[in-house]
Design a protein around this motif. Structure first.
Motif, short mmCIF file in Angstrom:
data_model
loop_
_atom_site.label_atom_id
_atom_site.label_comp_id
_atom_site.label_asym_id
_atom_site.label_seq_id
_atom_site.Cartn_x
_atom_site.Cartn_y
_atom_site.Cartn_z
N ARG A 11 32.59 46.36 42.51
CA ARG A 11 33.96 46.83 42.68
C ARG A 11 34.95 45.73 42.31
O ARG A 11 34.77 44.56 42.64
CB ARG A 11 34.21 47.24 44.13
CG ARG A 11 33.32 48.33 44.68
CD ARG A 11 33.68 49.73 44.23
NE ARG A 11 35.02 50.13 44.54
CZ ARG A 11 35.39 50.76 45.65
NH1 ARG A 11 34.51 51.04 46.59
NH2 ARG A 11 36.64 51.11 45.81
N ALA A 12 36.01 46.11 41.65
CA ALA A 12 37.09 45.19 41.34
C ALA A 12 37.91 44.96 42.60
O ALA A 12 38.10 45.86 43.41
CB ALA A 12 37.97 45.76 40.24
N ALA A 13 38.38 43.72 42.78
CA ALA A 13 39.18 43.37 43.95
C ALA A 13 40.27 42.40 43.55
O ALA A 13 40.18 41.70 42.54
CB ALA A 13 38.31 42.77 45.04
N ARG A 14 41.30 42.36 44.38
CA ARG A 14 42.39 41.41 44.19
C ARG A 14 42.39 40.44 45.36
O ARG A 14 42.22 40.84 46.51
CB ARG A 14 43.73 42.13 44.13
CG ARG A 14 44.89 41.14 44.06
CD ARG A 14 46.10 41.63 43.36
NE ARG A 14 45.82 41.98 41.99
CZ ARG A 14 46.65 42.72 41.27
NH1 ARG A 14 47.76 43.18 41.79
NH2 ARG A 14 46.37 43.01 40.02
N LEU A 15 42.58 39.16 45.05
CA LEU A 15 42.72 38.16 46.10
C LEU A 15 44.09 38.31 46.75
O LEU A 15 45.10 38.44 46.05
CB LEU A 15 42.57 36.75 45.53
CG LEU A 15 41.17 36.41 45.02
CD1 LEU A 15 41.20 35.12 44.22
CD2 LEU A 15 40.20 36.28 46.18
N LEU A 16 44.14 38.31 48.07
CA LEU A 16 45.39 38.48 48.81
C LEU A 16 46.07 37.16 49.11
O LEU A 16 47.12 37.14 49.75
CB LEU A 16 45.12 39.24 50.11
CG LEU A 16 44.57 40.64 49.93
CD1 LEU A 16 44.22 41.24 51.28
CD2 LEU A 16 45.56 41.51 49.18
N THR A 17 45.49 36.07 48.68
CA THR A 17 46.04 34.74 48.90
C THR A 17 45.85 33.90 47.64
O THR A 17 44.90 34.13 46.89
CB THR A 17 45.36 34.05 50.12
OG1 THR A 17 45.90 32.75 50.25
CG2 THR A 17 43.87 33.98 49.97
N SER A 18 46.72 32.96 47.43
CA SER A 18 46.58 32.09 46.27
C SER A 18 45.59 30.96 46.52
O SER A 18 45.21 30.25 45.60
CB SER A 18 47.94 31.51 45.87
OG SER A 18 48.48 30.75 46.94
N PRO A 31 38.76 29.18 39.81
CA PRO A 31 39.82 28.55 39.03
C PRO A 31 41.21 28.83 39.61
O PRO A 31 41.46 29.92 40.13
CB PRO A 31 39.68 29.20 37.65
CG PRO A 31 38.28 29.72 37.61
CD PRO A 31 37.94 30.09 39.02
N ALA A 32 42.09 27.86 39.53
CA ALA A 32 43.47 28.03 39.99
C ALA A 32 44.10 29.23 39.29
O ALA A 32 43.89 29.46 38.11
CB ALA A 32 44.27 26.77 39.70
N GLY A 33 44.85 30.00 40.05
CA GLY A 33 45.55 31.15 39.48
C GLY A 33 44.72 32.43 39.42
O GLY A 33 45.21 33.45 38.96
N THR A 34 43.48 32.39 39.89
CA THR A 34 42.65 33.59 39.90
C THR A 34 43.25 34.62 40.85
O THR A 34 43.54 34.31 41.99
CB THR A 34 41.20 33.27 40.33
OG1 THR A 34 40.63 32.33 39.41
CG2 THR A 34 40.34 34.52 40.38
N THR A 35 43.44 35.84 40.37
CA THR A 35 43.97 36.91 41.22
C THR A 35 43.01 38.08 41.30
O THR A 35 42.97 38.77 42.31
CB THR A 35 45.34 37.41 40.72
OG1 THR A 35 45.21 37.85 39.37
CG2 THR A 35 46.39 36.32 40.83
N GLN A 53 33.07 37.10 41.68
CA GLN A 53 33.11 36.33 40.44
C GLN A 53 34.33 36.70 39.64
O GLN A 53 34.86 37.80 39.77
CB GLN A 53 31.83 36.47 39.63
CG GLN A 53 31.66 37.74 38.89
CD GLN A 53 30.36 37.76 38.11
OE1 GLN A 53 29.38 37.16 38.51
NE2 GLN A 53 30.34 38.46 37.02
N THR A 54 34.78 35.72 38.85
CA THR A 54 35.97 35.92 38.02
C THR A 54 35.68 36.94 36.94
O THR A 54 34.53 37.21 36.60
CB THR A 54 36.42 34.60 37.40
OG1 THR A 54 35.34 34.05 36.63
CG2 THR A 54 36.86 33.59 38.46
N THR A 55 36.73 37.51 36.40
CA THR A 55 36.60 38.49 35.32
C THR A 55 37.22 37.93 34.05
O THR A 55 38.09 37.06 34.11
CB THR A 55 37.31 39.80 35.68
OG1 THR A 55 38.70 39.54 35.89
CG2 THR A 55 36.73 40.42 36.94
N GLY A 56 36.77 38.42 32.92
CA GLY A 56 37.37 38.05 31.66
C GLY A 56 37.02 36.66 31.16
O GLY A 56 37.57 36.20 30.18
N ASP A 57 36.11 35.96 31.83
CA ASP A 57 35.70 34.63 31.39
C ASP A 57 34.39 34.72 30.64
O ASP A 57 33.53 35.53 30.97
CB ASP A 57 35.51 33.69 32.59
CG ASP A 57 36.79 33.46 33.36
OD1 ASP A 57 37.86 33.50 32.73
OD2 ASP A 57 36.71 33.24 34.57
#
Length: 79
Positions: A11-18, A31-35, A53-57
């Motif tokens: 499932r795709a998810a969004r981080l609620l904190t930076s 990585p910094a800026g991952t949302t 895990q990050t996407t698009g990398d």
């Protein structure tokens, strides 16, 4: 998201904190800026974390993040 949610793998998810953290409060190794991330476990573990895990990398980076710092993609409004 709740600690008892299941069926989260892929499932795709969004981080609620930076500055996401693991269960001990240590910074998640993302990585910094991952949302946006993809959840790679079915349900939060005993330590209330999920591996994401990050996407698009070309080489996705994975880390453990507290479940309450994530919103499953269909539970937040895009915009």
């Amino acid at each position: 998201m709740r600690a008892t949610d299941t069926g989260l793998n892929g499932r795709a998810a969004r981080l609620l904190t930076s500055e996401p953290t693991d269960d001990a409060g240590w910074p998640a190794d993302l990585p910094a800026g991952t949302t946006d991330v993809v959840i790679v476990e079915d349900t939060p573990g005993p330590t209330v974390t999920l591996r994401v895990q990050t996407t698009g990398d070309a080489a996705p980076k994975s880390a453990r993040v507290r479940f309450d710092q994530l919103a499953v993609r269909d539970t937040y409004a895009e915009g």
